[in-house]
Design an enzyme around this catalytic site. Structure first.
Site, mmCIF file in Angstrom:
data_model
loop_
_atom_site.group_PDB
_atom_site.id
_atom_site.type_symbol
_atom_site.label_atom_id
_atom_site.label_comp_id
_atom_site.label_asym_id
_atom_site.label_seq_id
_atom_site.Cartn_x
_atom_site.Cartn_y
_atom_site.Cartn_z
ATOM 1 N N CYS A 2 0.834 -1.195 0.000
ATOM 2 C CA CYS A 2 0.000 0.000 0.000
ATOM 3 C C CYS A 2 0.869 1.245 0.000
ATOM 4 C CB CYS A 2 -0.950 0.080 1.191
ATOM 5 S SG CYS A 2 -2.037 -1.320 1.360
ATOM 6 N N ARG A 28 3.478 -0.169 -5.136
ATOM 7 C CA ARG A 28 3.275 -0.727 -3.798
ATOM 8 C C ARG A 28 1.938 -1.468 -3.682
ATOM 9 N NH1 ARG A 28 6.752 1.642 -0.169
ATOM 10 N NH2 ARG A 28 5.435 0.999 1.543
ATOM 11 N N TRP A 78 -3.047 -2.530 -1.618
ATOM 12 C CA TRP A 78 -2.762 -3.944 -1.862
ATOM 13 C C TRP A 78 -3.515 -4.669 -0.754
ATOM 14 C CZ3 TRP A 78 -0.237 -7.898 0.890
ATOM 15 C CH2 TRP A 78 0.023 -9.044 0.127
ATOM 16 N N ASN A 104 -1.177 2.117 5.986
ATOM 17 C CA ASN A 104 -0.358 1.071 5.371
ATOM 18 C C ASN A 104 0.172 0.206 6.514
ATOM 19 O OD1 ASN A 104 3.022 1.197 4.011
ATOM 20 N ND2 ASN A 104 1.564 -0.450 3.961
ATOM 21 N N GLY A 105 -0.041 -1.115 6.415
ATOM 22 C CA GLY A 105 0.415 -2.010 7.487
ATOM 23 C C GLY A 105 -0.697 -2.958 7.870
ATOM 24 N N GLU A 491 15.315 -18.768 -8.680
ATOM 25 C CA GLU A 491 14.964 -17.430 -9.156
ATOM 26 C C GLU A 491 14.177 -17.514 -10.464
ATOM 27 O OE1 GLU A 491 14.912 -14.697 -7.744
ATOM 28 O OE2 GLU A 491 14.897 -13.183 -9.314
ATOM 29 N N LYS A 495 10.459 -16.099 -10.975
ATOM 30 C CA LYS A 495 10.122 -15.107 -12.021
ATOM 31 C C LYS A 495 8.959 -15.611 -12.868
ATOM 32 C CE LYS A 495 11.708 -12.482 -10.769
ATOM 33 N NZ LYS A 495 12.626 -12.051 -9.771
ATOM 34 N N GLU A 498 5.556 -15.727 -10.976
ATOM 35 C CA GLU A 498 4.958 -14.461 -10.548
ATOM 36 C C GLU A 498 4.410 -13.618 -11.698
ATOM 37 O OE1 GLU A 498 9.138 -12.215 -9.446
ATOM 38 O OE2 GLU A 498 7.341 -11.486 -8.486
ATOM 39 N N HIS A 514 15.349 -38.219 -5.428
ATOM 40 C CA HIS A 514 14.869 -38.483 -4.056
ATOM 41 C C HIS A 514 13.370 -38.219 -3.926
ATOM 42 C CE1 HIS A 514 18.950 -39.180 -2.820
ATOM 43 N NE2 HIS A 514 19.302 -38.043 -3.383
ATOM 44 N N LYS A 615 5.313 -4.317 -5.147
ATOM 45 C CA LYS A 615 6.766 -4.214 -5.193
ATOM 46 C C LYS A 615 7.398 -4.298 -3.807
ATOM 47 C CE LYS A 615 10.567 -3.473 -7.468
ATOM 48 N NZ LYS A 615 11.034 -4.742 -8.042
#
Ligand code: F6R
Length: 620
Positions: A2, A28, A78, A104-105, A491, A495, A498, A514, A615
């Site tokens: 946010c 954000r 968000w 925000n939080g 990674e 990528k 997402e 395994h 982000k």
């Protein structure tokens, strides 16, 4: 997550100023956006829209005549508590619609507070945790407190993380603000004040910035300027930081279709700017001025740790492997999975810890730092991109990655620079400790050549796009790699999932037998990352044989010679070859970034704003 933006000043266009601030903070969170102003008739007005900030902007434009205001606050959301809809969009208000709050939080005790307020007759209209704040202020005002006292009392009841801004028609010319564990900065210009979750979003009018610390509350007004105080109401002095020291949010795609692609292609240049002045190629030495004052403590540290989450954790994992190969006792911690019970005092008391973060605002990493600071004697250092961020301010010292602003939600250039700084930091520490580094000459030669080699991978874009076309119908991906290639497999998998929303899984190539081998079939695709300097190269080849023998589909990406690979593989992306092992992961990172990008592009996904993500992850 946010973003909060606010304005108070002599300009009567507060709504537009707030919206343009929110546009810069959209990275954000972009589920919905809203704002509150006090209009020319001293009435509180709220505007909300589900979707991107551009939707809110359209509304503000349409209603501009009704929106004459010199004070305003806004929010881009968000979602954490409650669905994405108008009712849950900030600002939230009290029963009498006189107090507006953006937050925000996460307020951990909101259910309990809500219950108490409902018992006192308050009516809630959203599913958010935030809505308790305007009702709490309203309640304390009803008990006879002045606005400032009511604001203080309300915030002192909250448990959790909050950056808060409040305006009210009961207190016309002030924005009330507060911070605990979520970032908030105030920008000061001539007869106007701004507030923002990210100082880089400030208007050009801002000359100086004040970063609020945990427990700081404050008021912004044209007449009195900025006043800060603590939860007990005691005044707090603050330091002004000149805005010129901060990067600006770069909103231009420079002709690229997406910020992500622009940021991938910028990497050769970003790599140069990241190590410029930090590598003495003539002496073959690393010079990290930011760590000078702590050289002797670092040298004495028995262990070197790397802490981060998401892509930053993957970069830490690579630094751990490289550090160990250099002879250091390294380890890495995933801050998203770290708690008090994980504190190993023996290790941490004897450690120098590097916290890796692009934003420097990630709650999981800040929490790990908080716990480690409290419980151990570790030396806490940063490898951070955003200058002046919370993490950068809370560690003793560190090294900025200098990736520049990263707008795309998926980490690309920030990851590359974390790996680069992780590598040169490990070399720096090995030198401090007087360790002998094998192939020093070739290692520094590779570092010099790194930007050119990254450029070569960017040059493979067409080939990688063609490959993406061929595998577009695949639904499930496995990214696999051994040792130095393993963090790149993780990674690459991150990528891909997402931004393309395809199922993707990352693992060690060797661990396939395994268990995971059981899910190999013709509908899954393995992307094997294989490096020729891997001391166990032949094991990689056997593992690939094991997959294709079971009719599994394999694509290899690496710097190996194709002739050394089984004929049964489906495709091969040849990466440029380096003369030592430690820089190949960076080259490969660019390859997996491009593959994820083109798959998402061909699937028509919203690449720079992937669903459910933001982000900067400022919640736990
Ligand atoms: C993935 C990504 C995230 C971040 C993670 C940590 O592309 O961007 O996984 O790496 O949220 O963020 P920072 O580095 O800002 O602490």
């Amino acid at each position: 997550m946010c973003g909060i933006y606010g304005y108070i000043g002599t300009d009567a266009d507060a709504a537009s100023v707030v919206v343009s601030g929110l546009q810069k903070l959209e990275y954000r969170g972009y589920d919905s956006a809203g704002l509150a102003i006090i209009d020319a008739n001293h009435n509180l007005k709220i505007l909300k829209q589900v979707g991107y900030v551009s939707e809110l902007n359209r509304l503000v434009f349409k209603k501009s005549k009704e929106l004459i205001a010199k004070v305003g606050i806004g929010h881009t959301r968000w979602a954490t508590h409650g669905r994405v809809n108008k009712a849950n969009t900030h600002p939230h208000i009290d029963c009498h619609k006189q107090i507006a709050v953006v937050h925000n939080g996460v307020i951990e005790n909101y259910r309990q507070l809500q219950r108490q307020l409902i018992e006192k007759g308050h009516r809630f209209t959203s599913q958010t945790d935030t809505e308790v704040i305007p009702h709490l202020i309203e309640e304390f005002l009803a008990e006879g407190l002045k606005f400032r006292q009511a604001f203080n009392q309300a915030l002192s009841r909250l448990v959790g993380a909050w950056a808060v801004a409040v305006i009210s028609e009961l207190d016309l010319d002030t924005i009330w603000i507060g911070r605990h564990s979520s970032p908030l900065a105030v920008g000061i210009g001539d007869s106007q004040l701004y507030l923002s979750s990210d100082a880089r979003a400030f208007d050009h009018q801002v000359g100086n910035i004040v970063f609020l610390e945990d427990g700081h509350l404050g008021s912004l007004s044209v007449r009195r300027g900025l006043k800060l105080f603590n939860l007990k109401g005691k005044p707090i002095n603050y330091t002004l930081i000149n805005k010129n020291g901060l990067d600006k949010i770069e909103m231009d795609k420079n002709g690229y279709d997406h910020f992500m692609l622009k940021e991938i292609c910028q990497q050769p240049q970003v790599c140069r700017q990241s190590y410029q002045g930090r590598i003495d190629f003539k002496e073959k030495k690393v010079v990290l001025g930011g760590l000078f004052n702590y050289n002797s403590q670092i040298k004495q540290s028995r262990f070197i740790g790397f802490v981060g989450c998401g892509s930053s954790y993957h970069a830490g994992l690579l630094a751990e492997i490289i550090g160990r190969e250099l002879g250091l006792s390294t380890f890495s911690l995933d801050s998203s999975n770290f708690g008090r019970a994980d504190v190993d005092k023996y290790v941490l008391n004897n450690s120098s810890l590097f916290y890796l973060s692009q934003s420097g605002e990630t709650s999981d990493t800040l929490n790990a730092l908080k716990i480690i600071k409290l419980e151990t004697q570790a030396l806490n250092l940063g490898i951070v991109n955003v200058v002046g961020s919370s993490l950068a301010r809370q560690v003793k010292a560190g090294v900025y990655t200098r990736a520049g602003i990263e707008v795309g939600v998926a980490a690309t250039k920030s990851f590359l620079t974390q790996v680069l700084i992780g590598l040169i930091t490990a070399i720096y520490i090995a030198d401090l400790k007087g360790m002998k580094i094998k192939s020093r000459q070739r290692l520094f030669q590779d570092l010099k050549q790194l930007p050119n080699n990254i450029e070569k991978v960017v040059g493979l874009s067409k080939e990688i796009k063609q490959l993406a076309k061929r595998i577009l119908s695949v639904d499930k991906f496995m990214f696999l790699g051994r040792r130095l290639a393993y963090p790149i497999a993780l990674e690459g998998s991150l990528k891909l999932k997402e931004i393309s929303y395809k199922f993707s899984y990352g693992d060690k190539l060797g661990s396939l037998k395994h268990g995971p081998l059981a899910i190999i079939d013709k509908d899954n695709l393995v992307i094997a990352i294989v490096f020729k300097h891997d001391t166990d190269l032949s094991k990689n080849i056997s593992n690939i044989h094991e997959i294709t023998a079971r009719k599994g589909r394999v694509i290899v990406m690496g710097d190996v010679n194709q002739s050394s690979l089984p004929r049964s593989i489906e495709d091969f992306i040849k990466l440029p070859s380096l003369s030592t092992a430690w820089l190949t992961p960076m080259v490969a990172a660019v390859g997996v970034q491009l593959l994820a990008y083109y798959l998402a592009l061909l699937l028509g996904k919203e690449i720079d704003r992937p669903r459910y993500l933001a982000k900067s992850v400022t919640v736990n």
